[in-house]
Design a protein around this motif. Structure first.
Motif, PDB file in Angstrom:
ATOM      1  N   LYS A  10       0.839  -1.199   0.000  1.00 27.21           N
ATOM      2  CA  LYS A  10       0.000   0.000   0.000  1.00 27.21           C
ATOM      3  C   LYS A  10       0.875   1.251   0.000  1.00 27.21           C
ATOM      4  N   ILE A  11       0.448   2.236  -0.774  1.00 23.97           N
ATOM      5  CA  ILE A  11       1.206   3.477  -0.913  1.00 23.97           C
ATOM      6  C   ILE A  11       0.247   4.664  -0.864  1.00 23.97           C
ATOM      7  N   THR A  12       0.826   5.861  -0.790  1.00 25.22           N
ATOM      8  CA  THR A  12       0.064   7.100  -0.947  1.00 25.22           C
ATOM      9  C   THR A  12       0.359   7.686  -2.321  1.00 25.22           C
ATOM     10  N   THR A  13      -0.700   8.119  -3.022  1.00 21.01           N
ATOM     11  CA  THR A  13      -0.514   8.831  -4.291  1.00 21.01           C
ATOM     12  C   THR A  13      -1.247  10.167  -4.228  1.00 21.01           C
ATOM     13  N   LEU A  14      -0.645  11.177  -4.807  1.00 20.10           N
ATOM     14  CA  LEU A  14      -1.256  12.502  -4.906  1.00 20.10           C
ATOM     15  C   LEU A  14      -1.492  12.811  -6.377  1.00 20.10           C
ATOM     16  N   CYS A  15      -2.669  13.317  -6.704  1.00 21.07           N
ATOM     17  CA  CYS A  15      -3.083  13.491  -8.091  1.00 21.07           C
ATOM     18  C   CYS A  15      -2.353  14.662  -8.756  1.00 21.07           C
ATOM     19  N   PRO A  16      -1.578  14.415  -9.824  1.00 26.87           N
ATOM     20  CA  PRO A  16      -0.896  15.510 -10.524  1.00 26.87           C
ATOM     21  C   PRO A  16      -1.866  16.519 -11.138  1.00 26.87           C
ATOM     22  N   CYS A  17      -2.991  16.031 -11.653  1.00 28.92           N
ATOM     23  CA  CYS A  17      -3.963  16.922 -12.286  1.00 28.92           C
ATOM     24  C   CYS A  17      -4.575  17.864 -11.252  1.00 28.92           C
ATOM     25  N   SER A  18      -4.924  17.311 -10.096  1.00 31.48           N
ATOM     26  CA  SER A  18      -5.502  18.121  -9.024  1.00 31.48           C
ATOM     27  C   SER A  18      -4.522  19.194  -8.570  1.00 31.48           C
ATOM     28  N   LYS A  19      -3.267  18.799  -8.440  1.00 35.83           N
ATOM     29  CA  LYS A  19      -2.236  19.763  -8.035  1.00 35.83           C
ATOM     30  C   LYS A  19      -2.085  20.873  -9.071  1.00 35.83           C
ATOM     31  N   GLU A  20      -2.177  20.521 -10.351  1.00 31.05           N
ATOM     32  CA  GLU A  20      -1.960  21.474 -11.432  1.00 31.05           C
ATOM     33  C   GLU A  20      -3.089  22.509 -11.536  1.00 31.05           C
ATOM     34  N   ILE A  21      -4.331  22.070 -11.348  1.00 31.38           N
ATOM     35  CA  ILE A  21      -5.464  22.965 -11.629  1.00 31.38           C
ATOM     36  C   ILE A  21      -5.981  23.696 -10.400  1.00 31.38           C
ATOM     37  N   SER A  22      -5.597  23.236  -9.196  1.00 32.35           N
ATOM     38  CA  SER A  22      -6.145  23.844  -7.977  1.00 32.35           C
ATOM     39  C   SER A  22      -5.292  25.024  -7.523  1.00 32.35           C
ATOM     40  N   TYR A  56      -4.822  25.723  -4.453  1.00 31.41           N
ATOM     41  CA  TYR A  56      -4.076  25.192  -3.315  1.00 31.41           C
ATOM     42  C   TYR A  56      -4.548  23.771  -3.053  1.00 31.41           C
ATOM     43  N   SER A  57      -3.672  22.979  -2.453  1.00 34.02           N
ATOM     44  CA  SER A  57      -3.949  21.588  -2.094  1.00 34.02           C
ATOM     45  C   SER A  57      -4.080  20.705  -3.332  1.00 34.02           C
ATOM     46  N   ALA A  58      -4.288  19.425  -3.082  1.00 28.78           N
ATOM     47  CA  ALA A  58      -4.525  18.429  -4.130  1.00 28.78           C
ATOM     48  C   ALA A  58      -5.053  17.175  -3.443  1.00 28.78           C
ATOM     49  N   HIS A  59      -5.932  16.440  -4.114  1.00 24.74           N
ATOM     50  CA  HIS A  59      -6.476  15.238  -3.459  1.00 24.74           C
ATOM     51  C   HIS A  59      -5.464  14.099  -3.547  1.00 24.74           C
ATOM     52  N   ASN A  60      -5.430  13.317  -2.496  1.00 24.17           N
ATOM     53  CA  ASN A  60      -4.579  12.125  -2.503  1.00 24.17           C
ATOM     54  C   ASN A  60      -5.377  10.933  -2.018  1.00 24.17           C
ATOM     55  N   GLN A  61      -4.813   9.752  -2.168  1.00 25.43           N
ATOM     56  CA  GLN A  61      -5.530   8.527  -1.850  1.00 25.43           C
ATOM     57  C   GLN A  61      -4.547   7.396  -1.575  1.00 25.43           C
TER      58      GLN A  61
END
Length: 310
Positions: free
Chosen positions: A183-195, A197-202
């Motif tokens: 199991k790992i953590t991933t942060l969404c590149p698209c969310s980071k690019e368009i927001s 501030y912040s970005a969703h991760n899962q």
């Protein structure tokens, strides 16, 4: 008189009569032999039974096992879920199912440390016990490892799901495949690019299945640790059982600095597996449990190094 007092005065029939009340019957005459040598053995019947059978056996067998590890804890007791099997020829009716569990109990009484060399020995002996030229064993188990917070150094236990599958054939030898889901953590590149501030991760689940080379040396390389590192080192961040505030700051900032799509993960993990000398062929899947969707995001790839030589 209340219900409690009535219950105290209830007169029950004896146990034998109660059993009869609920369907038990008197045993009938016993006419068939009780000695094994005199009993019919249908599974060992020899005729033309139309087809060879690729595999017959038993599965979902749970048993205590010991796991060696190069990460702490180095020796751990866990529960293995086994399946066993072998082929049978067109001229044989079936296999003797009890011999699979007899073999398992034999190894258990000697102290069943589940490593690849032991499982190779197990399958070769199992084929002999079954009077067949091949056999297979697969065992899945949770593998635990210590993980410390990146700042506090406080430790806790993480785990990954591991599987070893060994195929034995008297003519071709052994074929070994190992699988690990970490199991790992991933942060969404698209969310980071368009927001702004912040970005969703899962949380992501990376499953790697690897065919090991014939010369793989388990004494030198712990395949579990190697596959775990391939998954975690390419993630946005690692999963931790214990995080104090300074740890959490470091982990979330690391994730923000290393955004990953599922497509990115499988390609990066594949690159590491490609560079491992003990890997002959592999498959990688990343499945993200999306935090802003009800669906999962998934990507996978397969690669066989032998195809390069063709």
């Amino acid at each position: 008189m209340n219900q409690t007092e009535l219950n105290k005065n209830k007169q029950l029939p004896n146990k034998e009569e109660r059993h009869k009340l609920f369907g038990s019957v008197t045993p009938g005459p016993r006419t068939k032999p009780v000695e094994k040598s005199k009993m019919a053995d249908l599974q060992n019947s020899k005729k033309d039974f139309l087809f060879d059978i690729d595999m017959v056996g038993i599965s979902n067998v749970k048993h205590p096992i010991t796991i060696p590890s190069q990460l702490t804890p180095e020796i751990q007791t866990t529960i293995g879920t086994f399946s066993f099997g072998s082929s049978i020829s067109q001229g044989s009716k079936g296999t003797n199912m009890s011999r699979f569990t007899e073999q398992l109990d034999h190894y258990h009484r000697q102290g069943f440390a589940v490593d690849i060399e032991t499982l190779k020995k197990f399958t070769e002996e199992l084929a002999g016990r079954l009077n067949e030229s091949d056999s297979e064993i697969e065992v899945s188990f949770p593998w635990f490892f210590e993980r410390k917070g990146p700042y506090s150094d406080l430790a806790g236990m993480n785990y990954a799901d591991a599987t070893i599958k060994v195929l034995y054939d008297a003519e071709t030898g052994f074929d070994v495949t190992v699988t690990l889901t970490g199991k790992i953590t991933t942060l969404c590149p698209c969310s980071k690019e368009i927001s702004e501030y912040s970005a969703h991760n899962q949380r992501g689940n990376v499953t790697m299945s690897v065919k090991l080379t014939e010369d793989f040396d388990e004494q030198t390389i712990d395949w579990k640790a190697a596959l775990l590192e391939a998954a975690e080192s390419n993630a946005s961040a690692r999963i931790h059982p214990v995080l104090k505030r300074p740890d959490e700051k470091m982990v979330t900032e690391q994730a923000y600095e290393n955004p990953r799509f599922v497509e990115d993960i499988v390609r990066l993990v594949a690159a590491d597996l490609y560079e491992y000398d003990f890997v002959e062929a592999f498959s990688v899947e990343c499945r993200n449990e999306e935090s802003i969707h009800l669906h999962d995001a998934v990507a996978s790839l397969n690669y066989d190094k032998k195809s390069e030589a063709q």
